[in-house]
Design a protein around this motif. Structure first.
Motif, mmCIF file in Angstrom:
data_model
loop_
_atom_site.group_PDB
_atom_site.id
_atom_site.type_symbol
_atom_site.label_atom_id
_atom_site.label_comp_id
_atom_site.label_asym_id
_atom_site.label_seq_id
_atom_site.Cartn_x
_atom_site.Cartn_y
_atom_site.Cartn_z
ATOM 1 N N ARG A 58 -15.700 -1.357 8.816
ATOM 2 C CA ARG A 58 -14.811 -2.022 7.868
ATOM 3 C C ARG A 58 -13.385 -1.469 7.995
ATOM 4 N NH1 ARG A 58 -19.715 -1.371 4.860
ATOM 5 N NH2 ARG A 58 -20.272 -3.153 3.517
ATOM 6 N N TYR A 59 -13.281 -0.154 7.886
ATOM 7 C CA TYR A 59 -11.953 0.471 7.840
ATOM 8 C C TYR A 59 -11.294 0.544 9.212
ATOM 9 C CZ TYR A 59 -12.520 1.609 2.957
ATOM 10 O OH TYR A 59 -12.660 1.510 1.598
ATOM 11 N N LEU A 60 -12.059 0.801 10.244
ATOM 12 C CA LEU A 60 -11.487 0.916 11.580
ATOM 13 C C LEU A 60 -11.291 -0.445 12.234
ATOM 14 C CD1 LEU A 60 -13.285 4.119 12.863
ATOM 15 C CD2 LEU A 60 -11.003 3.880 11.865
ATOM 16 N N SER A 61 -11.494 -1.504 11.470
ATOM 17 C CA SER A 61 -11.159 -2.838 11.969
ATOM 18 C C SER A 61 -9.683 -2.915 12.347
ATOM 19 C CB SER A 61 -11.501 -3.911 10.931
ATOM 20 O OG SER A 61 -10.777 -3.702 9.725
ATOM 21 N N ILE A 62 -8.858 -2.038 11.777
ATOM 22 C CA ILE A 62 -7.429 -2.051 12.135
ATOM 23 C C ILE A 62 -7.230 -1.756 13.623
ATOM 24 C CG2 ILE A 62 -6.650 -1.463 9.816
ATOM 25 C CD1 ILE A 62 -6.031 1.372 10.966
ATOM 26 N N THR A 63 -8.181 -1.052 14.240
ATOM 27 C CA THR A 63 -8.042 -0.736 15.663
ATOM 28 C C THR A 63 -8.287 -1.956 16.536
ATOM 29 O OG1 THR A 63 -10.366 -0.092 15.993
ATOM 30 C CG2 THR A 63 -8.840 1.623 15.210
ATOM 31 N N GLU A 64 -8.826 -3.007 15.965
ATOM 32 C CA GLU A 64 -9.118 -4.218 16.730
ATOM 33 C C GLU A 64 -7.954 -5.201 16.753
ATOM 34 O OE1 GLU A 64 -12.728 -5.667 15.017
ATOM 35 O OE2 GLU A 64 -13.773 -3.768 15.325
ATOM 36 N N LEU A 65 -6.901 -4.915 15.983
ATOM 37 C CA LEU A 65 -5.713 -5.758 16.027
ATOM 38 C C LEU A 65 -5.052 -5.632 17.395
ATOM 39 C CD1 LEU A 65 -4.276 -4.931 12.506
ATOM 40 C CD2 LEU A 65 -4.998 -7.205 13.275
ATOM 41 N N ASP A 66 -4.519 -6.733 17.906
ATOM 42 C CA ASP A 66 -3.872 -6.682 19.222
ATOM 43 C C ASP A 66 -2.378 -6.427 19.121
ATOM 44 O OD1 ASP A 66 -2.991 -9.122 18.314
ATOM 45 O OD2 ASP A 66 -3.793 -10.284 20.002
ATOM 46 N N VAL A 67 -1.905 -6.092 17.907
ATOM 47 C CA VAL A 67 -0.507 -5.692 17.714
ATOM 48 C C VAL A 67 -0.485 -4.284 17.123
ATOM 49 C CG1 VAL A 67 0.323 -8.055 17.415
ATOM 50 C CG2 VAL A 67 -0.405 -6.732 15.404
ATOM 51 N N PRO A 68 0.615 -3.543 17.319
ATOM 52 C CA PRO A 68 0.675 -2.163 16.830
ATOM 53 C C PRO A 68 0.626 -2.060 15.307
ATOM 54 C CG PRO A 68 2.294 -2.519 18.549
ATOM 55 C CD PRO A 68 1.771 -3.872 18.167
ATOM 56 N N VAL A 69 0.039 -0.957 14.852
ATOM 57 C CA VAL A 69 -0.059 -0.647 13.423
ATOM 58 C C VAL A 69 0.702 0.644 13.153
ATOM 59 C CG1 VAL A 69 -1.612 -0.117 11.502
ATOM 60 C CG2 VAL A 69 -2.316 -1.752 13.280
ATOM 61 N N VAL A 70 1.571 0.617 12.152
ATOM 62 C CA VAL A 70 2.313 1.802 11.724
ATOM 63 C C VAL A 70 1.796 2.201 10.350
ATOM 64 C CG1 VAL A 70 4.580 2.810 11.261
ATOM 65 C CG2 VAL A 70 4.345 0.991 12.981
ATOM 66 N N ALA A 71 1.221 3.392 10.243
ATOM 67 C CA ALA A 71 0.712 3.875 8.957
ATOM 68 C C ALA A 71 1.822 4.572 8.184
ATOM 69 C CB ALA A 71 -0.455 4.830 9.169
ATOM 70 N N ALA A 72 2.000 4.184 6.924
ATOM 71 C CA ALA A 72 2.971 4.801 6.023
ATOM 72 C C ALA A 72 2.191 5.644 5.023
ATOM 73 C CB ALA A 72 3.793 3.733 5.319
ATOM 74 N N VAL A 73 2.145 6.948 5.239
ATOM 75 C CA VAL A 73 1.305 7.835 4.440
ATOM 76 C C VAL A 73 2.161 8.544 3.404
ATOM 77 C CG1 VAL A 73 -0.260 9.813 4.473
ATOM 78 C CG2 VAL A 73 -0.284 8.149 6.355
ATOM 79 N N ARG A 74 2.046 8.091 2.177
ATOM 80 C CA ARG A 74 2.739 8.735 1.062
ATOM 81 C C ARG A 74 1.694 9.242 0.078
ATOM 82 N NH1 ARG A 74 7.667 6.541 -2.876
ATOM 83 N NH2 ARG A 74 8.041 8.591 -3.832
ATOM 84 N N GLY A 75 1.827 10.487 -0.348
ATOM 85 C CA GLY A 75 0.857 11.072 -1.248
ATOM 86 C C GLY A 75 -0.373 11.540 -0.490
ATOM 87 N N PRO A 76 -1.447 11.875 -1.203
ATOM 88 C CA PRO A 76 -2.631 12.440 -0.552
ATOM 89 C C PRO A 76 -3.275 11.482 0.447
ATOM 90 C CG PRO A 76 -2.721 12.751 -2.934
ATOM 91 C CD PRO A 76 -1.588 11.828 -2.676
ATOM 92 N N ALA A 77 -3.749 12.054 1.543
ATOM 93 C CA ALA A 77 -4.598 11.341 2.511
ATOM 94 C C ALA A 77 -5.671 12.348 2.903
ATOM 95 C CB ALA A 77 -3.797 10.874 3.716
ATOM 96 N N ILE A 78 -6.875 12.120 2.428
ATOM 97 C CA ILE A 78 -7.933 13.130 2.500
ATOM 98 C C ILE A 78 -9.124 12.583 3.277
ATOM 99 C CG2 ILE A 78 -9.452 14.642 1.153
ATOM 100 C CD1 ILE A 78 -6.485 15.226 0.736
ATOM 101 N N GLY A 79 -9.708 13.411 4.128
ATOM 102 C CA GLY A 79 -10.952 13.081 4.805
ATOM 103 C C GLY A 79 -10.879 11.776 5.562
#
Length: 259
Positions: free
Chosen positions: A89-110
């Motif tokens: 479900r979550y790693l479906s982002i890796t199947e996109l054929d365009v680049p993904v830029v993650a904007a990490v603000r605040g906690p990102a855990i595990g």
């Protein structure tokens, strides 16, 4: 109800994880919403870059602890199958054929941090509290951690972070190469959008080709996920995970028995 909002600015699509009341904790429902949005974007040839962000004051607090507790009652086969679906479900982002830029603000855990690391580029809040805290809960790492973390920071730093589960900051993440840049929190999402817009201005056929050339090794990721699902299913049957979850709930240091 957990949701993922889709925002558009020209050729850039922004996906916003939204279960802000629970700091965007990773549940099956939030994962379903993300996968549905990914499918929607995949059908839209006008999208040339994607930003992934979290609503509220967190990117993601990680796996839903109540979900982990429920899985302790599942059989080995049930737990393993559930985790494979959960990762997908979550790693479906890796199947996109365009680049993904993650904007990490605040906690990102595990597992929440792992989803950010599955993006092509990461921009992080310099004061973000980050951790790969699986082992400190009594749980083998999942969500591709054993592939994604070494890919960013190298084998030795990955081993240290995964074996200790210690916390670190966005500044640390950028210094180690886990993120492109560490910025003041209010600048993170605008900077991610700026990078995505710059990507969207490049030749789209070349960008898609570079995504394939530079991107995740699908075979290696699938092998890692299969191994992680197996080991996490083993962890669900352990006394140590029960102790780790109790300690997290009681905000104390766990005492592991090795059983």
């Amino acid at each position: 109800m957990p949701d993922v909002h889709l925002e558009r600015d020209g050729a850039v699509a922004t996906l916003v994880l939204d279960d802000a009341r629970r700091k965007n904790a990773m549940s099956p429902e939030l994962g379903d919403a993300l996968a549905a949005r990914v499918r929607e974007i995949s059908r839209d040839a006008s999208v040339r870059a994607v930003v992934l962000a979290g609503a509220g004051d967190a990117f993601s607090a990680g796996g839903d602890l109540a979900m982990l507790e429920r899985l302790r009652a599942a059989s080995f086969a049930e737990a393993r199958a559930f985790m494979l679906g959960f990762y997908h479900r979550y790693l479906s982002i890796t199947e996109l054929d365009v680049p993904v830029v993650a904007a990490v603000r605040g906690p990102a855990i595990g597992a929440g941090l792992c989803v950010a690391l599955a993006a092509d580029i990461v921009v992080v809040d310099e004061d973000s509290r980050l951790a790969l805290n699986f082992a400190s809960l009594g749980l083998h790492p999942g969500m591709g951690a054993t592939y994604l973390v070494p890919r960013r920071v190298g084998a030795e730093r990955a081993a240290e972070l995964l074996l200790t589960g210690r916390r670190f900051t966005g500044r640390d993440a950028a210094a180690w190469g886990m993120a492109l840049e560490a910025l003041p929190g209010e600048r993170v999402r605008p900077r991610a959008a700026e990078l995505a817009a710059q990507i969207a201005e490049s030749a789209p056929l070349v960008v898609r080709a570079l995504k394939r050339s530079l991107g995740i090794d699908r075979r290696a990721l699938v092998e890692a996920l299969d191994r992680e699902a197996y080991e996490q299913a083993v962890s669900y049957g352990s006394e140590d995970l029960g102790e780790g979850l109790r300690a997290a709930s009681e905000k104390r240091k766990p005492t592991f028995s090795g059983r």
